[in-house]
Design a protein around this motif. Sequence first.
Motif, mmCIF file in Angstrom:
data_model
loop_
_atom_site.group_PDB
_atom_site.id
_atom_site.type_symbol
_atom_site.label_atom_id
_atom_site.label_comp_id
_atom_site.label_asym_id
_atom_site.label_seq_id
_atom_site.Cartn_x
_atom_site.Cartn_y
_atom_site.Cartn_z
ATOM 1 N N SER A 1 1.119 -1.253 0.387
ATOM 2 C CA SER A 1 0.128 -0.097 -0.278
ATOM 3 C C SER A 1 0.489 0.887 0.395
ATOM 4 N N TYR A 2 0.991 2.173 -1.133
ATOM 5 C CA TYR A 2 1.201 3.186 -1.542
ATOM 6 C C TYR A 2 0.285 4.837 -0.988
ATOM 7 N N SER A 3 0.301 5.724 -0.755
ATOM 8 C CA SER A 3 -0.256 6.669 -0.396
ATOM 9 C C SER A 3 0.194 7.525 -1.825
ATOM 10 N N LEU A 4 -0.724 8.090 -2.558
ATOM 11 C CA LEU A 4 -0.855 8.440 -3.539
ATOM 12 C C LEU A 4 -0.691 10.003 -2.999
ATOM 13 N N VAL A 5 0.301 10.848 -4.224
ATOM 14 C CA VAL A 5 1.328 12.329 -3.745
ATOM 15 C C VAL A 5 0.643 13.312 -4.705
ATOM 16 N N ASN A 6 -0.100 12.811 -5.367
ATOM 17 C CA ASN A 6 -0.121 14.144 -6.698
ATOM 18 C C ASN A 6 -1.261 14.981 -6.022
ATOM 19 N N ASP A 7 -1.777 15.730 -6.627
ATOM 20 C CA ASP A 7 -2.763 16.069 -6.678
ATOM 21 C C ASP A 7 -4.711 15.811 -6.960
ATOM 22 N N PRO A 8 -4.949 15.456 -5.933
ATOM 23 C CA PRO A 8 -6.531 14.841 -6.417
ATOM 24 C C PRO A 8 -7.697 15.236 -7.342
ATOM 25 N N HIS A 9 -6.996 16.970 -7.879
ATOM 26 C CA HIS A 9 -7.520 17.160 -8.681
ATOM 27 C C HIS A 9 -7.310 16.434 -10.158
ATOM 28 N N GLU A 10 -5.967 15.940 -10.548
ATOM 29 C CA GLU A 10 -5.827 14.896 -11.448
ATOM 30 C C GLU A 10 -6.683 13.896 -11.210
ATOM 31 N N ARG A 11 -6.682 13.623 -12.521
ATOM 32 C CA ARG A 11 -7.855 11.850 -13.352
ATOM 33 C C ARG A 11 -6.674 10.998 -14.047
ATOM 34 N N HIS A 12 -5.659 12.076 -14.522
ATOM 35 C CA HIS A 12 -4.449 11.354 -15.867
ATOM 36 C C HIS A 12 -3.852 10.327 -15.634
ATOM 37 N N ARG A 13 -3.311 10.357 -14.113
ATOM 38 C CA ARG A 13 -2.389 9.698 -13.353
ATOM 39 C C ARG A 13 -2.609 9.526 -11.737
ATOM 40 N N TYR A 14 -1.137 7.816 -11.132
ATOM 41 C CA TYR A 14 -1.549 7.838 -9.900
ATOM 42 C C TYR A 14 -0.209 8.209 -10.010
ATOM 43 N N VAL A 15 0.651 8.874 -8.548
ATOM 44 C CA VAL A 15 2.260 9.067 -8.391
ATOM 45 C C VAL A 15 1.566 8.659 -6.772
ATOM 46 N N ILE A 16 2.824 7.346 -6.279
ATOM 47 C CA ILE A 16 3.586 6.928 -5.201
ATOM 48 C C ILE A 16 5.045 7.866 -4.990
ATOM 49 N N ALA A 17 5.527 7.218 -4.328
ATOM 50 C CA ALA A 17 7.273 6.876 -3.319
ATOM 51 C C ALA A 17 7.034 6.321 -2.708
ATOM 52 N N ARG B 1 -4.972 24.321 -3.218
ATOM 53 C CA ARG B 1 -6.529 24.618 -4.487
ATOM 54 C C ARG B 1 -8.066 25.239 -4.069
ATOM 55 N N THR B 2 -7.953 24.749 -3.090
ATOM 56 C CA THR B 2 -9.040 25.637 -2.035
ATOM 57 C C THR B 2 -8.748 26.954 -1.341
ATOM 58 N N GLY B 3 -7.199 27.566 -1.990
ATOM 59 C CA GLY B 3 -7.000 28.605 -0.926
ATOM 60 C C GLY B 3 -7.210 29.019 0.993
ATOM 61 N N ALA B 4 -7.307 27.835 1.731
ATOM 62 C CA ALA B 4 -7.099 27.148 2.943
ATOM 63 C C ALA B 4 -6.071 27.551 3.519
ATOM 64 N N SER B 5 -5.830 27.891 4.747
ATOM 65 C CA SER B 5 -4.289 27.981 5.788
ATOM 66 C C SER B 5 -3.468 26.948 6.467
ATOM 67 N N TRP B 6 -2.636 26.614 5.552
ATOM 68 C CA TRP B 6 -1.724 25.333 6.245
ATOM 69 C C TRP B 6 -0.146 25.594 6.801
ATOM 70 N N GLN B 7 -0.007 24.860 6.964
ATOM 71 C CA GLN B 7 1.576 24.540 8.347
ATOM 72 C C GLN B 7 2.261 23.603 8.425
ATOM 73 N N LEU B 8 3.471 23.347 7.456
ATOM 74 C CA LEU B 8 4.558 21.893 7.884
ATOM 75 C C LEU B 8 5.415 21.883 8.410
ATOM 76 N N HIS B 9 5.625 20.881 9.466
ATOM 77 C CA HIS B 9 6.488 20.455 10.620
ATOM 78 C C HIS B 9 7.335 19.589 9.451
ATOM 79 N N TYR B 10 8.921 19.733 8.565
ATOM 80 C CA TYR B 10 9.084 18.607 8.083
ATOM 81 C C TYR B 10 10.497 18.100 9.237
ATOM 82 N N ALA B 11 10.137 16.602 9.749
ATOM 83 C CA ALA B 11 11.619 16.239 10.102
ATOM 84 C C ALA B 11 12.227 15.303 9.220
#
Length: 320
Positions: free
Chosen positions: A56-72, A135-145
């Motif tokens: 099982s692998y998470s999808l990395v790409n934009d959910p707006h896309e229907r032409h491809r899936y991208v995993i890492a 895409r929705t313009g919502a506020s977010w922040q990321l802490h990446y270790a």
Amino acid sequence: MSQHNADRIDVRLTQIRLEADDVASYEFRPIDTPVLPAFEAGAHIDLYLPEDRVRSYSLVNDPHERHRYVIAVQREAAGRGGSAWMHRTPRVGDRFTIGAPMNDFPLCEAARESVFICGGIGITPIVSMIRRLERTGASWQLHYAARERSRAAYADDLAQIDEAGSRITMHLESEGGRLDLRRVVERAPVDAHLYCCGPRGMVDAFIDACASRPRTQVHFERFAAANESATGGGFDVVLRRDGRRIPVAPGKTILDTLLDHGVDVQYACSAGVCGTCRTGVIDGVPDHRDDYLTDEEKAGNRAVMVCCSGSLSPTLVLDL
């Protein structure tokens, strides 16, 4: 990540890209249809590999896309060979079979603020979430270790999204920037939704730090169960359908033992979080070590995750 999905889709591998040290991404496009099933941020797919392996692998790409899936995929030296095969064997143009997207780590798009905390390959579902919030313009922040910048997959892609550099904080051990997870949680707005994906210790610390927050605002996804796998052995598993009695030796899991004896059993994560290896229990008392079954299911002792759980009784009779 959730239980194995029986809905299968034929796709073609159209791109392989190095995202960080020991991390490669894989782009799949449909073969028989113009578009792929829609998915939501945080979703994953099952990838069917040789020798009846499912990962099982998470999808990395934009959910707006229907032409491809991208995993890492991160190469795991101590894994069961799925990641090593993915890094060694596939070539662009190869045909694969995947499962339809499923989501056990959904994004709350209505949140006023989303705070993401991730470690290592745990960035993968977060990238999709951030792309959706952009895409929705919502506020977010990321802490990446990460241990070092060369091991931080998608750091450059995310930096292009956050051009001002005000929403992403990198915590690199090589530069003395260890993540103070409790401090991040304490500083988050009281109505923020918090998300965490990463190593076992990080997720455990996140859950502890969020203990006083409403459970509906706390979201996490594990790549490994909170408990160590049961490898003490010293009991037998009995297969109800053919009557075989197989001893589980010290150092082995039930799954190891079943595979060694040629028993056909589905598995994916090998960590007790996805549900793929769920097996019925006819008799005996499992030593539950997974994070998939509910407390009620564990108390009922009618199922066991054979990848990580053991037995508290001398014999465990399985519906196999």
